[in-house]
Write an enzyme that holds these catalytic residues in place. Structure first.
Site, PDB file in Angstrom:
ATOM      1  N   CYS A  30      38.246  60.981  67.208  1.00 14.56           N
ATOM      2  CA  CYS A  30      37.162  60.519  67.509  1.00 14.56           C
ATOM      3  C   CYS A  30      36.467  59.424  66.301  1.00 14.56           C
ATOM      4  O   CYS A  30      36.950  60.314  65.334  1.00 14.56           O
ATOM      5  CB  CYS A  30      36.188  61.910  67.867  1.00 14.56           C
ATOM      6  SG  CYS A  30      34.522  61.855  67.635  1.00 14.56           S
ATOM      7  N   ASN A  37      44.932  63.916  71.524  1.00 10.77           N
ATOM      8  CA  ASN A  37      44.827  65.057  72.214  1.00 10.77           C
ATOM      9  C   ASN A  37      45.918  65.295  72.486  1.00 10.77           C
ATOM     10  O   ASN A  37      47.314  64.346  71.923  1.00 10.77           O
ATOM     11  CB  ASN A  37      44.029  64.922  73.332  1.00 10.77           C
ATOM     12  CG  ASN A  37      42.784  63.606  73.266  1.00 10.77           C
ATOM     13  OD1 ASN A  37      42.409  63.024  72.884  1.00 10.77           O
ATOM     14  ND2 ASN A  37      41.838  64.646  74.185  1.00 10.77           N
ATOM     15  N   ASP A  69      39.202  59.078  76.009  1.00  7.71           N
ATOM     16  CA  ASP A  69      39.422  59.142  74.366  1.00  7.71           C
ATOM     17  C   ASP A  69      40.157  58.629  73.810  1.00  7.71           C
ATOM     18  O   ASP A  69      40.460  58.719  72.720  1.00  7.71           O
ATOM     19  CB  ASP A  69      39.232  61.186  74.345  1.00  7.71           C
ATOM     20  CG  ASP A  69      39.347  62.152  73.445  1.00  7.71           C
ATOM     21  OD1 ASP A  69      38.649  61.202  72.405  1.00  7.71           O
ATOM     22  OD2 ASP A  69      39.155  63.016  73.069  1.00  7.71           O
ATOM     23  N   HIS A  97      42.907  68.261  70.200  1.00  5.16           N
ATOM     24  CA  HIS A  97      43.738  68.290  70.078  1.00  5.16           C
ATOM     25  C   HIS A  97      44.329  68.826  69.376  1.00  5.16           C
ATOM     26  O   HIS A  97      44.684  69.271  69.083  1.00  5.16           O
ATOM     27  CB  HIS A  97      42.311  67.143  68.610  1.00  5.16           C
ATOM     28  CG  HIS A  97      41.460  66.126  70.098  1.00  5.16           C
ATOM     29  ND1 HIS A  97      41.994  64.698  69.692  1.00  5.16           N
ATOM     30  CD2 HIS A  97      40.609  66.692  70.314  1.00  5.16           C
ATOM     31  CE1 HIS A  97      41.114  64.132  70.690  1.00  5.16           C
ATOM     32  NE2 HIS A  97      40.057  65.180  71.134  1.00  5.16           N
ATOM     33  N   HIS A 130      39.422  71.677  75.471  1.00  4.43           N
ATOM     34  CA  HIS A 130      40.119  70.384  75.332  1.00  4.43           C
ATOM     35  C   HIS A 130      40.876  70.237  73.584  1.00  4.43           C
ATOM     36  O   HIS A 130      39.733  70.316  72.772  1.00  4.43           O
ATOM     37  CB  HIS A 130      38.692  68.926  75.698  1.00  4.43           C
ATOM     38  CG  HIS A 130      38.836  68.374  75.123  1.00  4.43           C
ATOM     39  ND1 HIS A 130      38.805  67.256  75.218  1.00  4.43           N
ATOM     40  CD2 HIS A 130      39.008  67.608  73.825  1.00  4.43           C
ATOM     41  CE1 HIS A 130      38.646  65.890  74.626  1.00  4.43           C
ATOM     42  NE2 HIS A 130      38.770  66.263  73.453  1.00  4.43           N
TER      43      HIS A 130
HETATM   44  P1  HMG Z   1      20.854  56.202  68.473  1.00  2.00           P
HETATM   45  O1  HMG Z   1      21.489  55.291  67.681  1.00  2.00           O
HETATM   46  O2  HMG Z   1      20.047  57.458  68.520  1.00  2.00           O
HETATM   47  O3  HMG Z   1      20.742  56.087  69.308  1.00  2.00           O
HETATM   48  O4  HMG Z   1      22.228  55.922  68.789  1.00  2.00           O
HETATM   49  P2  HMG Z   1      19.001  55.301  69.647  1.00  2.00           P
HETATM   50  O5  HMG Z   1      18.303  56.065  71.323  1.00  2.00           O
HETATM   51  O6  HMG Z   1      17.670  55.449  68.761  1.00  2.00           O
HETATM   52  O7  HMG Z   1      19.172  53.593  70.054  1.00  2.00           O
HETATM   53  C1  HMG Z   1      19.490  52.791  69.611  1.00  2.00           C
HETATM   54  C2  HMG Z   1      20.509  51.768  69.719  1.00  2.00           C
HETATM   55  O8  HMG Z   1      21.578  52.259  70.667  1.00  2.00           O
HETATM   56  C3  HMG Z   1      19.480  50.674  70.619  1.00  2.00           C
HETATM   57  O9  HMG Z   1      19.655  48.950  71.303  1.00  2.00           O
HETATM   58  C4  HMG Z   1      19.584  51.316  72.137  1.00  2.00           C
HETATM   59  O10 HMG Z   1      19.449  50.035  73.296  1.00  2.00           O
HETATM   60  C5  HMG Z   1      21.218  51.854  72.266  1.00  2.00           C
HETATM   61  P3  HMG Z   1      19.048  48.388  69.968  1.00  2.00           P
HETATM   62  O11 HMG Z   1      17.615  48.824  69.905  1.00  2.00           O
HETATM   63  O12 HMG Z   1      19.153  48.639  68.509  1.00  2.00           O
HETATM   64  O13 HMG Z   1      20.070  46.849  70.177  1.00  2.00           O
HETATM   65  N1  HMG Z   1      21.395  52.409  72.784  1.00  2.00           N
HETATM   66  C6  HMG Z   1      22.397  52.763  74.098  1.00  2.00           C
HETATM   67  N2  HMG Z   1      23.721  51.798  74.220  1.00  2.00           N
HETATM   68  C7  HMG Z   1      24.238  51.578  75.325  1.00  2.00           C
HETATM   69  N3  HMG Z   1      24.635  52.640  75.815  1.00  2.00           N
HETATM   70  C8  HMG Z   1      23.870  53.893  75.369  1.00  2.00           C
HETATM   71  C9  HMG Z   1      22.716  53.302  74.545  1.00  2.00           C
HETATM   72  N4  HMG Z   1      21.912  54.296  73.951  1.00  2.00           N
HETATM   73  C10 HMG Z   1      20.687  53.902  73.185  1.00  2.00           C
HETATM   74  N5  HMG Z   1      23.616  55.080  75.979  1.00  2.00           N
HETATM   75  C11 HMG Z   1      24.037  57.026  70.631  1.00  2.00           C
HETATM   76  C12 HMG Z   1      22.700  57.774  69.822  1.00  2.00           C
HETATM   77  C13 HMG Z   1      24.524  58.589  71.858  1.00  2.00           C
HETATM   78  C14 HMG Z   1      23.505  56.223  72.067  1.00  2.00           C
HETATM   79  C15 HMG Z   1      25.122  56.824  69.920  1.00  2.00           C
HETATM   80  O14 HMG Z   1      25.078  57.492  68.446  1.00  2.00           O
HETATM   81  C16 HMG Z   1      26.417  56.687  69.972  1.00  2.00           C
HETATM   82  O15 HMG Z   1      26.752  55.726  71.434  1.00  2.00           O
HETATM   83  N6  HMG Z   1      27.172  57.146  69.336  1.00  2.00           N
HETATM   84  C17 HMG Z   1      28.127  57.791  70.187  1.00  2.00           C
HETATM   85  C18 HMG Z   1      28.952  58.798  70.537  1.00  2.00           C
HETATM   86  C19 HMG Z   1      30.468  58.589  70.969  1.00  2.00           C
HETATM   87  O16 HMG Z   1      30.959  57.955  71.705  1.00  2.00           O
HETATM   88  N7  HMG Z   1      31.487  59.558  70.348  1.00  2.00           N
HETATM   89  C20 HMG Z   1      33.120  59.398  71.197  1.00  2.00           C
HETATM   90  C21 HMG Z   1      32.675  60.057  71.686  1.00  2.00           C
HETATM   91  S1  HMG Z   1      32.341  62.187  72.006  1.00  2.00           S
HETATM   92  C22 HMG Z   1      34.515  62.654  71.062  1.00  2.00           C
HETATM   93  O17 HMG Z   1      34.966  61.858  71.521  1.00  2.00           O
HETATM   94  C23 HMG Z   1      34.007  64.203  71.827  1.00  2.00           C
HETATM   95  C24 HMG Z   1      35.257  64.950  73.166  1.00  2.00           C
HETATM   96  O18 HMG Z   1      36.241  64.297  73.536  1.00  2.00           O
HETATM   97  C25 HMG Z   1      34.734  66.166  73.051  1.00  2.00           C
HETATM   98  C26 HMG Z   1      35.980  66.613  71.694  1.00  2.00           C
HETATM   99  O19 HMG Z   1      36.645  65.656  71.290  1.00  2.00           O
HETATM  100  O20 HMG Z   1      35.316  66.949  71.367  1.00  2.00           O
HETATM  101  C27 HMG Z   1      34.022  64.496  74.044  1.00  2.00           C
HETATM  102 MG    MG Z   2      38.215  64.508  71.895  1.00  5.96          MG
END
Ligand code: HMG
Ligand code: MG
Length: 317
Positions: free
Chosen positions: A246, A255, A22, A215, A213
């Site tokens: 994020c 955080n 994060d 921030h 969790h």
């Molecule tokens: P999407 O576009 O809906 O997925 O993304 P898709 O299944 O349609 O696939 C599209 C493309 O992404 C394809 O590649 C897939 O192979 C690839 P292309 O054919 O275009 O070359 N793909 C992936 N590649 C690597 N790893 C994967 C993966 N899945 C699909 N796992 C997806 C959906 C979730 C992947 C996308 O929206 C994404 O990566 N989002 C990022 C989310 C993220 O990391 N956010 C930050 C973390 S959450 C956070 O910080 C909150 C937290 O701290 C708690 C809080 O504070 O609230 C946890």
């Molecule tokens: Mg977070």
């Protein structure tokens, strides 16, 4: 006078340092994998037993985490330390599996709009994506944690009702998620709102299965941690030097700093197993790598205290 309520606080608290994930995911400058690996090593040397290392998400969405496999392969694991990773879908889970995570994290949201922006699907669709991930992880003996983002407020929808948190907690429970992290993604929570969100999750998860969790965008995160402790919650995600943010929550800052939470807990006689001085060094070190001062108030204070006293005025007089 003896405090009448202090005995109700837990005697031990578990902190998961989420800085490598994060903390760094939103960093615009390239951070070398070697620095991320060293951060993990420094955190474990400071006594952290739980470290969130990286995420197996799309590198197009979050380029900073593209080195996930390299970082996981590079860390020298210490016995007794659990290394967790985020996996939003089966593609992420399968990639993560090869890196031998000790825990996987699926991450949903209590806000429909945030779910769409963050993981490109509705809350309901996200649960269907998480379902096979949770099943596969459990079959492989890997514990499954769920995160609920925007549990008190959302950058797109504003205030979030506790009922939304309860709904997502229930859905996560239904697919076999074993632990729920109630996240204030944008740091707008205040203590009572934080407690309402936790109580909503506690309707479906035992107190030992719930973490906070927070921030620290509005400076409320330490107070919110205390409010959570009052409910008996004893597990928290924190981030050394207060790193974090994020990419899909504009304006959300870091955080809560691990140093700030540890200082409070130790001051209350609560054990964390963490060496605060070594932690402050780690916070100063990673802040130096990123080229900015630590965001931890405690980190700043501890480092300043070590500097030799400036006696130039005494000499001049
Ligand atoms: P999407 O576009 O809906 O997925 O993304 P898709 O299944 O349609 O696939 C599209 C493309 O992404 C394809 O590649 C897939 O192979 C690839 P292309 O054919 O275009 O070359 N793909 C992936 N590649 C690597 N790893 C994967 C993966 N899945 C699909 N796992 C997806 C959906 C979730 C992947 C996308 O929206 C994404 O990566 N989002 C990022 C989310 C993220 O990391 N956010 C930050 C973390 S959450 C956070 O910080 C909150 C937290 O701290 C708690 C809080 O504070 O609230 C946890
Ligand atoms: Mg977070």
């Amino acid at each position: 006078m003896a405090s009448s309520f202090s005995s109700s606080y837990p005697t031990t608290v578990k902190l998961v340092d989420v800085a490598p994930r994060d903390g760094l995911q939103n960093e615009k400058q390239a951070v070398p994998a070697a620095a991320k690996i060293e951060l993990v090593h420094r955190l474990q040397a400071a006594g952290l037993k739980n470290i969130e290392v990286t995420s197996f998400v799309s590198p197009k969405w979050v380029p900073q985490m593209a080195d996930n496999a390299e970082v996981m392969a590079g860390i020298v694991r210490q016995p007794g330390v659990a290394y967790s990773v985020l996996t939003p879908n089966m593609k992420g889970y399968e990639a993560a599996l090869a890196s031998r995570p000790d825990e996987i994290v699926v991450f949903g949201a209590a806000s429909e709009a945030f779910s769409q922006r963050n993981i490109n699907c509705s809350i309901e669709e996200s649960i269907e994506r998480f379902r096979p991930v949770a099943a596969a992880a459990r079959a492989a003996g890997i514990p499954v944690r769920g995160a609920i983002s925007c549990s008190v407020g959302c950058p797109y929808e504003g205030d979030i009702a506790p009922e939304r948190v309860e709904l997502v907690a229930r859905l996560m429970k239904g697919i076999g998620v074993q632990h729920i992290g109630v996240a204030d993604t944008i740091g707008v929570g205040t203590p009572v709102k934080t407690q309402r969100a936790l109580e909503a999750a506690l309707k479906h998860f035992a107190v030992d299965e719930v973490s906070g969790h927070y921030h620290d965008t509005y400076g409320q995160a330490v107070a919110n941690t205390l409010a959570a402790l009052e409910l008996g919650v004893w597990q928290f995600d924190t981030s050394v030097a207060g790193l974090g943010g994020c990419p899909y929550a504009k304006g959300a800052t870091g955080n809560v700093a691990t140093e700030d939470v540890v200082f409070m807990l130790h001051g209350m006689g609560i054990d964390t197993g963490i060496d605060l001085e070594a932690l402050a060094d780690t916070g100063a070190w990673i802040s130096g790598v990123l080229g900015r001062p630590t965001q931890s108030r405690v980190g700043k204070a501890l480092i300043a205290r070590r500097a030799p006293a400036d006696d130039s005025t005494a000499v001049a007089a």
